[in-house]
Write an enzyme that holds these catalytic residues in place. Structure first.
Site, PDB file in Angstrom:
ATOM      1  N   SER A 151     -41.592  22.687 -10.648  1.00  0.00           N
ATOM      2  CA  SER A 151     -41.768  22.222  -9.271  1.00  0.00           C
ATOM      3  C   SER A 151     -43.174  22.584  -8.826  1.00  0.00           C
ATOM      4  O   SER A 151     -43.775  23.532  -9.351  1.00  0.00           O
ATOM      5  CB  SER A 151     -40.749  22.903  -8.344  1.00  0.00           C
ATOM      6  OG  SER A 151     -41.055  22.683  -6.976  1.00  0.00           O
ATOM      7  N   TYR A 164     -36.400  30.244  -4.872  1.00  0.00           N
ATOM      8  CA  TYR A 164     -36.627  29.009  -5.630  1.00  0.00           C
ATOM      9  C   TYR A 164     -38.023  28.992  -6.240  1.00  0.00           C
ATOM     10  O   TYR A 164     -38.198  28.698  -7.435  1.00  0.00           O
ATOM     11  CB  TYR A 164     -36.435  27.804  -4.719  1.00  0.00           C
ATOM     12  CG  TYR A 164     -36.575  26.473  -5.412  1.00  0.00           C
ATOM     13  CD1 TYR A 164     -35.530  25.938  -6.148  1.00  0.00           C
ATOM     14  CD2 TYR A 164     -37.762  25.748  -5.321  1.00  0.00           C
ATOM     15  CE1 TYR A 164     -35.655  24.711  -6.780  1.00  0.00           C
ATOM     16  CE2 TYR A 164     -37.897  24.519  -5.948  1.00  0.00           C
ATOM     17  CZ  TYR A 164     -36.840  24.003  -6.679  1.00  0.00           C
ATOM     18  OH  TYR A 164     -36.978  22.781  -7.306  1.00  0.00           O
TER      19      TYR A 164
END
Length: 260
Positions: A151, A164
């Protein structure tokens, strides 16, 4: 597709496995790989969803597909999924490591449960799948490509994303570490770092007023389209990138540049 392009990006005769293929980016990856000529194994926890996806991809592309139950947080489940894939289609030489979850929260309010579940899925789960994939490729004497979904939050950070972002930063470093060890086996390991693409993980946020304001502050001023991941995926999966390994490739409309 010309012969030259087919030799670089065509996947005829290859077996691909996509972990986290029940929806979103993983489902798109499975379809894209099949359209490029690969037989595809779709792995995820939601058996009904991956079976439906596998049936549709097979009908649309004419490629062989296989739905396998796979929970990346369970090592036995990962082993069983690879066993079934090898028995029915052959050793996967393209593995998309895509399963992941997100539990956004402020750092002061994060719980140990949120941390453990996120890390066990996003980081340890990718390690389980990546190691199993590499072990099978080495044993079969085939090279291949492992493509981890990281990501842009593994490259930069944002609020409410401590757990995350930390998990995805770990994925980026794991990708690099695996790349230097597996190159001698002709196994490439790379990561795609998507920006904001609407999936089940984030659709409610992106459709909210806050999400729309966030997108308008990005350089592209919009979310990505899943189709915009096709070319990066095929570049990393195909034989045209045999000397490309250890990279973390942002696909984000310059969003990660803005984060730095």
């Amino acid at each position: 597709m010309t012969d030259q392009l087919n030799s670089m990006f065509g996947l005829e005769g290859k077996v691909a496995l996509v972990a986290g293929a029940s929806s979103g980016i993983g489902a798109r990856f499975a379809e894209t790989l099949a359209r490029a000529g690969a037989d595809v194994v779709l792995g995820a926890r939601r058996a009904d969803r991956i079976q439906a996806n596998a049936d549709k991809i097979a009908a649309d592309t004419g490629r062989k597909t296989l739905a396998v139950s796979m929970d990346v947080s369970d090592g036995d489940s990962v082993t069983a999924a690879f066993d079934k894939a090898e028995a029915e289609l052959g050793t996967p030489s393209i593995v998309c490591n895509n399963a992941g979850i997100a539990r956004p929260n402020w750092a002061l309010e994060d719980s140990e449960e949120d941390w453990d579940i996120t890390m066990n899925t996003n980081l340890k789960g990718m390690w389980r799948v990546g190691q199993a994939a590499a072990q099978r490729m080495v044993k079969a004497g085939v090279g291949g490509s492992i493509i981890n979904t990281a990501s842009i939050l593994g490259l930069g950070v944002g609020p409410q994303q401590l757990t995350y972002a930390t998990s995805k930063a770990g994925v980026v470093q794991m990708t690099r570490a695996l790349a230097i060890e597996l190159q001698r086996f002709n196994i490439r390991v790379n990561a795609i770092c998507p920006g904001y693409f609407k999936t089940e993980i984030n659709d409610q946020f992106l459709e909210s007023e806050l999400g729309q304001k966030m997108l308008k502050r990005t350089p592209a001023r919009r979310e990505g389209k899943l189709s915009e991941l096709d070319a990066p995926l095929l570049m990393l999966a195909g034989d045209g990138s045999t000397f490309v390994t250890g990279i973390a490739l942002p696909v984000d409309g310059a969003h990660s540049v803005h984060l730095v």
